[in-house]
Design a protein around this motif. Structure first.
Motif, PDB file in Angstrom:
ATOM      1  N   LEU A  57      52.770   8.939 -60.620  1.00 52.97           N
ATOM      2  CA  LEU A  57      53.445  10.229 -60.447  1.00 52.97           C
ATOM      3  C   LEU A  57      54.667  10.092 -59.554  1.00 52.97           C
ATOM      4  CD1 LEU A  57      50.263  12.440 -59.950  1.00 52.97           C
ATOM      5  CD2 LEU A  57      51.809  12.517 -61.921  1.00 52.97           C
ATOM      6  N   ASP A  58      54.532   9.319 -58.472  1.00 48.63           N
ATOM      7  CA  ASP A  58      55.659   9.129 -57.557  1.00 48.63           C
ATOM      8  C   ASP A  58      56.835   8.448 -58.245  1.00 48.63           C
ATOM      9  OD1 ASP A  58      54.160  10.246 -55.542  1.00 48.63           O
ATOM     10  OD2 ASP A  58      53.719   8.352 -54.515  1.00 48.63           O
ATOM     11  N   VAL A  59      56.534   7.449 -59.066  1.00 51.09           N
ATOM     12  CA  VAL A  59      57.584   6.634 -59.676  1.00 51.09           C
ATOM     13  C   VAL A  59      58.151   7.278 -60.938  1.00 51.09           C
ATOM     14  CG1 VAL A  59      58.065   4.419 -60.805  1.00 51.09           C
ATOM     15  CG2 VAL A  59      56.696   4.490 -58.709  1.00 51.09           C
ATOM     16  N   LEU A  60      57.288   7.852 -61.769  1.00 45.88           N
ATOM     17  CA  LEU A  60      57.707   8.314 -63.092  1.00 45.88           C
ATOM     18  C   LEU A  60      57.850   9.823 -63.224  1.00 45.88           C
ATOM     19  CD1 LEU A  60      55.424   5.967 -65.246  1.00 45.88           C
ATOM     20  CD2 LEU A  60      57.847   5.646 -64.676  1.00 45.88           C
ATOM     21  N   GLY A  61      57.218  10.572 -62.321  1.00 44.59           N
ATOM     22  CA  GLY A  61      57.238  12.022 -62.433  1.00 44.59           C
ATOM     23  C   GLY A  61      56.127  12.519 -63.345  1.00 44.59           C
ATOM     24  N   ALA A  62      55.675  13.736 -63.090  1.00 42.41           N
ATOM     25  CA  ALA A  62      54.515  14.276 -63.799  1.00 42.41           C
ATOM     26  C   ALA A  62      54.722  14.360 -65.301  1.00 42.41           C
ATOM     27  CB  ALA A  62      54.165  15.658 -63.231  1.00 42.41           C
ATOM     28  N   ALA A  63      55.949  14.600 -65.752  1.00 47.43           N
ATOM     29  CA  ALA A  63      56.203  14.747 -67.185  1.00 47.43           C
ATOM     30  C   ALA A  63      55.960  13.450 -67.951  1.00 47.43           C
ATOM     31  CB  ALA A  63      57.632  15.230 -67.422  1.00 47.43           C
ATOM     32  N   ASN A  64      55.984  12.330 -67.251  1.00 48.25           N
ATOM     33  CA  ASN A  64      55.845  11.020 -67.901  1.00 48.25           C
ATOM     34  C   ASN A  64      54.492  10.364 -67.650  1.00 48.25           C
ATOM     35  OD1 ASN A  64      58.507  10.823 -69.074  1.00 48.25           O
ATOM     36  ND2 ASN A  64      59.251  10.681 -66.963  1.00 48.25           N
ATOM     37  N   VAL A  65      53.534  11.155 -67.163  1.00 44.75           N
ATOM     38  CA  VAL A  65      52.207  10.622 -66.851  1.00 44.75           C
ATOM     39  C   VAL A  65      51.150  11.562 -67.406  1.00 44.75           C
ATOM     40  CG1 VAL A  65      50.604   9.944 -65.025  1.00 44.75           C
ATOM     41  CG2 VAL A  65      53.069   9.560 -64.725  1.00 44.75           C
ATOM     42  N   ARG A  83      56.198  -4.332 -56.120  1.00 46.47           N
ATOM     43  CA  ARG A  83      55.926  -4.888 -57.443  1.00 46.47           C
ATOM     44  C   ARG A  83      55.304  -3.834 -58.352  1.00 46.47           C
ATOM     45  NH1 ARG A  83      53.035 -10.768 -56.448  1.00 46.47           N
ATOM     46  NH2 ARG A  83      54.735 -11.800 -55.326  1.00 46.47           N
ATOM     47  N   LEU A  84      54.342  -3.092 -57.804  1.00 50.14           N
ATOM     48  CA  LEU A  84      53.684  -2.040 -58.572  1.00 50.14           C
ATOM     49  C   LEU A  84      54.696  -1.014 -59.054  1.00 50.14           C
ATOM     50  CD1 LEU A  84      51.160  -0.549 -59.584  1.00 50.14           C
ATOM     51  CD2 LEU A  84      50.930   0.447 -57.280  1.00 50.14           C
ATOM     52  N   GLU A  85      55.579  -0.589 -58.176  1.00 44.44           N
ATOM     53  CA  GLU A  85      56.593   0.396 -58.553  1.00 44.44           C
ATOM     54  C   GLU A  85      57.504  -0.148 -59.644  1.00 44.44           C
ATOM     55  OE1 GLU A  85      58.354   1.183 -54.787  1.00 44.44           O
ATOM     56  OE2 GLU A  85      56.757   2.582 -54.155  1.00 44.44           O
ATOM     57  N   SER A  86      57.852  -1.433 -59.565  1.00 46.11           N
ATOM     58  CA  SER A  86      58.701  -2.048 -60.576  1.00 46.11           C
ATOM     59  C   SER A  86      58.002  -2.081 -61.941  1.00 46.11           C
ATOM     60  CB  SER A  86      59.084  -3.462 -60.142  1.00 46.11           C
ATOM     61  OG  SER A  86      59.848  -4.114 -61.134  1.00 46.11           O
ATOM     62  N   LEU A  94      55.672  -0.056 -62.986  1.00 47.18           N
ATOM     63  CA  LEU A  94      55.576   1.307 -63.501  1.00 47.18           C
ATOM     64  C   LEU A  94      56.920   1.793 -64.029  1.00 47.18           C
ATOM     65  CD1 LEU A  94      53.233   2.826 -60.772  1.00 47.18           C
ATOM     66  CD2 LEU A  94      52.654   2.395 -63.174  1.00 47.18           C
ATOM     67  N   ARG A  95      57.999   1.469 -63.333  1.00 47.86           N
ATOM     68  CA  ARG A  95      59.323   1.874 -63.836  1.00 47.86           C
ATOM     69  C   ARG A  95      59.595   1.258 -65.194  1.00 47.86           C
ATOM     70  NH1 ARG A  95      60.900   1.753 -58.321  1.00 47.86           N
ATOM     71  NH2 ARG A  95      61.334  -0.481 -58.459  1.00 47.86           N
ATOM     72  N   ALA A  96      59.198  -0.001 -65.375  1.00 50.80           N
ATOM     73  CA  ALA A  96      59.422  -0.673 -66.654  1.00 50.80           C
ATOM     74  C   ALA A  96      58.597  -0.040 -67.771  1.00 50.80           C
ATOM     75  CB  ALA A  96      59.080  -2.160 -66.529  1.00 50.80           C
ATOM     76  N   ALA A  97      57.443   0.533 -67.419  1.00 48.25           N
ATOM     77  CA  ALA A  97      56.591   1.169 -68.425  1.00 48.25           C
ATOM     78  C   ALA A  97      57.188   2.478 -68.934  1.00 48.25           C
ATOM     79  CB  ALA A  97      55.203   1.422 -67.842  1.00 48.25           C
ATOM     80  N   GLU A  98      57.940   3.169 -68.110  1.00 48.51           N
ATOM     81  CA  GLU A  98      58.692   4.387 -68.434  1.00 48.51           C
ATOM     82  C   GLU A  98      57.827   5.640 -68.566  1.00 48.51           C
ATOM     83  OE1 GLU A  98      61.359   3.851 -71.708  1.00 48.51           O
ATOM     84  OE2 GLU A  98      62.335   2.105 -70.803  1.00 48.51           O
ATOM     85  N   SER A  99      56.774   5.599 -69.357  1.00 42.93           N
ATOM     86  CA  SER A  99      55.862   6.739 -69.466  1.00 42.93           C
ATOM     87  C   SER A  99      54.487   6.190 -69.814  1.00 42.93           C
ATOM     88  CB  SER A  99      56.336   7.741 -70.518  1.00 42.93           C
ATOM     89  OG  SER A  99      56.413   7.151 -71.809  1.00 42.93           O
ATOM     90  N   VAL A 100      53.426   6.816 -69.226  1.00 41.40           N
ATOM     91  CA  VAL A 100      52.117   6.180 -69.321  1.00 41.40           C
ATOM     92  C   VAL A 100      50.993   7.179 -69.568  1.00 41.40           C
ATOM     93  CG1 VAL A 100      52.797   4.271 -67.800  1.00 41.40           C
ATOM     94  CG2 VAL A 100      51.711   6.306 -66.816  1.00 41.40           C
ATOM     95  N   VAL A 101      49.985   6.707 -70.293  1.00 42.71           N
ATOM     96  CA  VAL A 101      48.680   7.358 -70.358  1.00 42.71           C
ATOM     97  C   VAL A 101      47.735   6.494 -69.527  1.00 42.71           C
ATOM     98  CG1 VAL A 101      46.711   7.943 -71.826  1.00 42.71           C
ATOM     99  CG2 VAL A 101      49.043   8.422 -72.605  1.00 42.71           C
TER     100      VAL A 101
END
Length: 277
Positions: free
Chosen positions: A49-57, A20-23, A25-32
């Motif tokens: 970081l695992d779900v979105l990658g460092a560029a999106n966090v 659920r957490l991964e889902s 985060l994926r829906a958020a796309e990029s986060v602060v």
């Protein structure tokens, strides 16, 4: 309906909560992420970081007199060790009279100021969401800061995925995070009775007093500030050891300006100042 409300928390496996957490985060796309370096926000940073990658966090730590400087430094080291982009933000709650007057709603003012700044930062940098590390059990406690998060449109993925504190620690262990067993560490403003004005000087005194206890071998300890009285809380199992080293600790606390040093017989408990409400 949020993922946390689709089934009772106790009936959902940790693996399902993680999905659920991964889902979310994926829906958020990029986060602060408002990042403190504690067990909750460190797990959330790792999963982001695992779900979105460092560029999106982007992890952001508030630097303020309400936290010991070493806590901010540790958060920086942790974020960098995880490979995250990390920044420090000067927190402005000590410029907010609503916070300084220290009403029961104190945390509302702090969170509103901080997350207002993070929402503005996310908008300016092109991040789609701001997230924080609140979890499912936070709603069971007196947490006026949660209202500020809702007003600012901040997401709480751990809470929405149904994570309890025990879940967060267990998944942190499975992921090998160094914070899995890190003690909770609320801001220094929580050491003051509601209604007593908060000042930078008082915050510094409490921070130095708690450092004395940590140096004496008490990683879990609170110094509750009652004017000239320092009321020390340690876990019940550490009480006898605290009394055994009182001759070492008391003079150092008196040097900081406390006249009387007391040991709380109930021991350490989170949010003990709320008992007066």
């Amino acid at each position: 309906m949020s993922p946390a409300t689709t089934a009772p928390i106790a009936s959902v496996s940790l693996e399902e909560k993680e999905r659920r957490l991964e889902s979310i985060l994926r829906a958020a796309e990029s986060v602060v992420l408002g990042y403190s370096g504690g067990v909750d926000s460190t797990l959330l940073l790792r999963k982001s970081l695992d779900v979105l990658g460092a560029a999106n966090v982007l992890a952001v730590t508030a630097a303020s007199a309400t936290y010991a400087a070493e806590e901010v430094d540790e958060a920086t080291r942790l974020a960098e060790s995880l490979g995250a982009n990390h920044e420090r933000l000067r927190s402005t709650e000590l410029e907010d009279e609503g916070f300084l007057l220290n009403p029961p709603e104190r945390c509302y003012y702090c969170k509103s100021d901080l997350y207002g700044d993070l929402v503005a930062l996310a908008s300016a940098r092109g991040f789609r969401a701001v997230i924080d590390g609140s979890h499912a059990e936070d709603v069971l406690d007196f947490r006026p800061g949660l209202k500020a998060l809702d007003e600012r449109g901040v997401l709480s993925p751990l809470k929405d995925a149904g994570f309890t504190k025990a879940d967060i620690r267990e998944l942190s262990r499975r992921l090998g995070l160094p914070t899995a067993d890190k003690p909770a560490n609320a801001c220094l403003a929580s050491r003051f009775p509601y209604g007593e004005a908060i000042t930078t000087e008082k915050l510094g005194r409490v921070g130095r007093a708690e450092r004395v206890l940590r140096d004496a071998g008490f990683p879990v300890a609170r110094v509750r500030h009652h004017g000239e009285v320092a009321r020390i809380e340690v876990p019940s199992e550490d009480r006898e050891r605290l009394l055994a080293v009182a001759a070492e600790i008391v003079p150092r606390l008196k040097e900081l300006g406390y006249v009387w040093i007391a040991c709380d017989l109930q021991g350490y408990r989170s949010g003990s100042m709320n008992e007066a409400l």
